[in-house]
Design a protein around this motif. Structure first.
Motif, short mmCIF file in Angstrom:
data_model
loop_
_atom_site.label_atom_id
_atom_site.label_comp_id
_atom_site.label_asym_id
_atom_site.label_seq_id
_atom_site.Cartn_x
_atom_site.Cartn_y
_atom_site.Cartn_z
N TYR A 281 34.44 26.06 36.82
CA TYR A 281 34.71 27.41 36.29
C TYR A 281 34.69 28.44 37.41
N ALA A 282 33.77 28.28 38.38
CA ALA A 282 33.70 29.21 39.50
C ALA A 282 35.00 29.21 40.30
N LEU A 283 35.52 28.02 40.58
CA LEU A 283 36.77 27.95 41.35
C LEU A 283 37.93 28.55 40.56
N LEU A 284 38.04 28.20 39.28
CA LEU A 284 39.14 28.73 38.48
C LEU A 284 39.03 30.25 38.35
N HIS A 285 37.82 30.76 38.20
CA HIS A 285 37.62 32.21 38.15
C HIS A 285 38.15 32.88 39.41
N LEU A 286 37.86 32.30 40.57
CA LEU A 286 38.35 32.88 41.82
C LEU A 286 39.88 32.87 41.87
N LEU A 287 40.49 31.77 41.45
CA LEU A 287 41.95 31.69 41.48
C LEU A 287 42.58 32.71 40.53
N PHE A 288 42.05 32.79 39.31
CA PHE A 288 42.63 33.70 38.33
C PHE A 288 42.28 35.16 38.60
N SER A 289 41.31 35.39 39.47
CA SER A 289 40.96 36.76 39.86
C SER A 289 41.79 37.26 41.04
N HIS A 290 42.25 36.34 41.89
CA HIS A 290 42.88 36.75 43.14
C HIS A 290 44.36 36.41 43.22
N LEU A 291 44.90 35.74 42.22
CA LEU A 291 46.32 35.41 42.22
C LEU A 291 46.99 36.06 41.01
N PRO A 292 48.31 36.24 41.05
CA PRO A 292 49.01 36.78 39.87
C PRO A 292 48.78 35.88 38.66
N THR A 293 48.84 36.45 37.47
CA THR A 293 48.56 35.70 36.24
C THR A 293 49.40 34.44 36.13
N ASN A 294 50.67 34.52 36.53
CA ASN A 294 51.58 33.38 36.40
C ASN A 294 51.66 32.55 37.67
N PHE A 295 50.58 32.51 38.44
CA PHE A 295 50.64 31.78 39.70
C PHE A 295 51.00 30.31 39.47
N GLY A 296 51.69 29.76 40.48
CA GLY A 296 52.00 28.34 40.48
C GLY A 296 51.23 27.65 41.58
N LEU A 297 51.48 26.37 41.76
CA LEU A 297 50.74 25.62 42.76
C LEU A 297 51.08 26.06 44.18
N SER A 298 52.25 26.63 44.38
CA SER A 298 52.58 27.13 45.71
C SER A 298 51.69 28.29 46.10
N GLU A 299 51.37 29.17 45.13
CA GLU A 299 50.45 30.28 45.41
C GLU A 299 49.02 29.77 45.63
N VAL A 300 48.65 28.74 44.90
CA VAL A 300 47.33 28.13 45.13
C VAL A 300 47.26 27.58 46.55
N GLU A 301 48.31 26.94 46.97
CA GLU A 301 48.36 26.39 48.33
C GLU A 301 48.18 27.48 49.38
N GLU A 302 48.88 28.59 49.21
CA GLU A 302 48.76 29.69 50.17
C GLU A 302 47.33 30.20 50.26
N LEU A 303 46.67 30.32 49.09
CA LEU A 303 45.30 30.83 49.07
C LEU A 303 44.33 29.84 49.71
N VAL A 304 44.53 28.57 49.45
CA VAL A 304 43.63 27.55 50.00
C VAL A 304 43.81 27.41 51.51
N VAL A 305 45.03 27.55 51.98
CA VAL A 305 45.26 27.52 53.43
C VAL A 305 44.55 28.70 54.10
N LYS A 306 44.54 29.84 53.42
CA LYS A 306 43.88 31.03 53.97
C LYS A 306 42.36 30.91 53.89
N TYR A 307 41.88 30.30 52.79
CA TYR A 307 40.43 30.16 52.59
C TYR A 307 40.10 28.69 52.29
N PRO A 308 40.05 27.85 53.30
CA PRO A 308 39.83 26.41 53.08
C PRO A 308 38.50 26.09 52.41
N TRP A 309 37.53 26.99 52.49
CA TRP A 309 36.23 26.75 51.87
C TRP A 309 36.32 26.66 50.35
#
Length: 252
Positions: A211-239
């Motif tokens: 839930y913590a990870l999903l909360h971060l994704l849904f808080s920092h990405l557009p509502t309709n984010f796809g896996l490409s946006e997830v990839e960009e965020l994870v590359v920026k914040y590998p932690w």
């Protein structure tokens, strides 16, 4: 003489979302707010919305149980404008088949109420492959946990419903199909290759750290984010990959 070409009707695709409140590890997870500070938007809302965004999907059905504990879940799904089917709590295979038959669905895309990060673009790709190969059962691989997809033709679902006898085959819907490739079911796998950082993510919801990870994704990405946006965020914040990577995934 009337030479008008009459085309056969296109198969009707239904996204069936299985959901219930009685999770042993994280009870009521489908109705958790996501993100945390927007209580009117739940995990289930996101699954419904993303299923509707897939252009190949004609109808979205939430399939829950007849248990009183799932009354609130059914109410929320109805208020979201979604068809609700209620059936046996443990026999989810029966629940899926009955929902597909009742609503005259020819092909089912199987979704679950604890996977809010499914990507509609991949839903469309999986369904296209299913039709192209005239498969009974299509599954994807290579996407993050919680975003791979299963497409099942309703006649195949019916055969599984008639013949599956093991408890795990009834509870998890597709094990019987996977165990009977070849003569009984035409099965295909659609492999995707994503960068390791995103491919190895847990984007399902079973533990508080999920839930913590999903909360971060849904808080920092557009509502309709796809896996490409997830990839960009994870590359920026590998932690981000470390938040829930030790959680155990139960196998059907």
């Amino acid at each position: 003489m009337d030479d008008t070409l009459v085309l056969p009707p296109k198969p009707r695709v239904g996204a069936i979302i299985q959901a219930r409140m009685s999770s042993t590890r994280l009870p009521g997870k489908a109705l958790l707010a996501l993100p945390l500070h927007i209580p009117e938007t739940t995990v289930l809302h996101h699954v419904i919305h993303r299923a509707r965004q897939a252009s190949a999907v004609h109808q979205v059905i939430v399939a829950t149980s007849t248990q009183p504990s799932d009354d609130l879940l059914a109410k929320l799904a109805t208020e979201a404008g979604t068809t609700v089917f209620r059936g046996d709590e443990q026999d989810v295979l029966s629940r899926f088949y009955q929902a597909a038959e009742l609503h005259k669905v020819d092909v089912v895309i199987r979704l679950t109420g604890d996977n809010p990060a499914i990507d509609p673009a991949y839903i469309d790709v999986a369904i296209a492959h299913h039709f192209a190969e005239q498969a009974d059962y299509t599954l994807t691989t290579g996407l993050p946990l919680g975003t791979n997809l299963e497409v099942i033709s309703t006649p195949a679902l019916g055969r599984a419903h008639e013949q599956a006898t093991r408890p795990e085959e009834r509870e998890h819907v597709t094990p019987y199909l996977r165990r009977n490739p070849g003569g009984l079911f035409r099965i295909q796998t659609v492999p995707f290759v994503l960068p390791g950082l995103v491919q190895n993510l847990r984007l399902t919801l079973d533990y508080p750290s999920d839930y913590a990870l999903l909360h971060l994704l849904f808080s920092h990405l557009p509502t309709n984010f796809g896996l490409s946006e997830v990839e960009e965020l994870v590359v920026k914040y590998p932690w981000l990959t470390q938040i829930n990577h030790e959680n155990e995934q139960l196998k059907p």
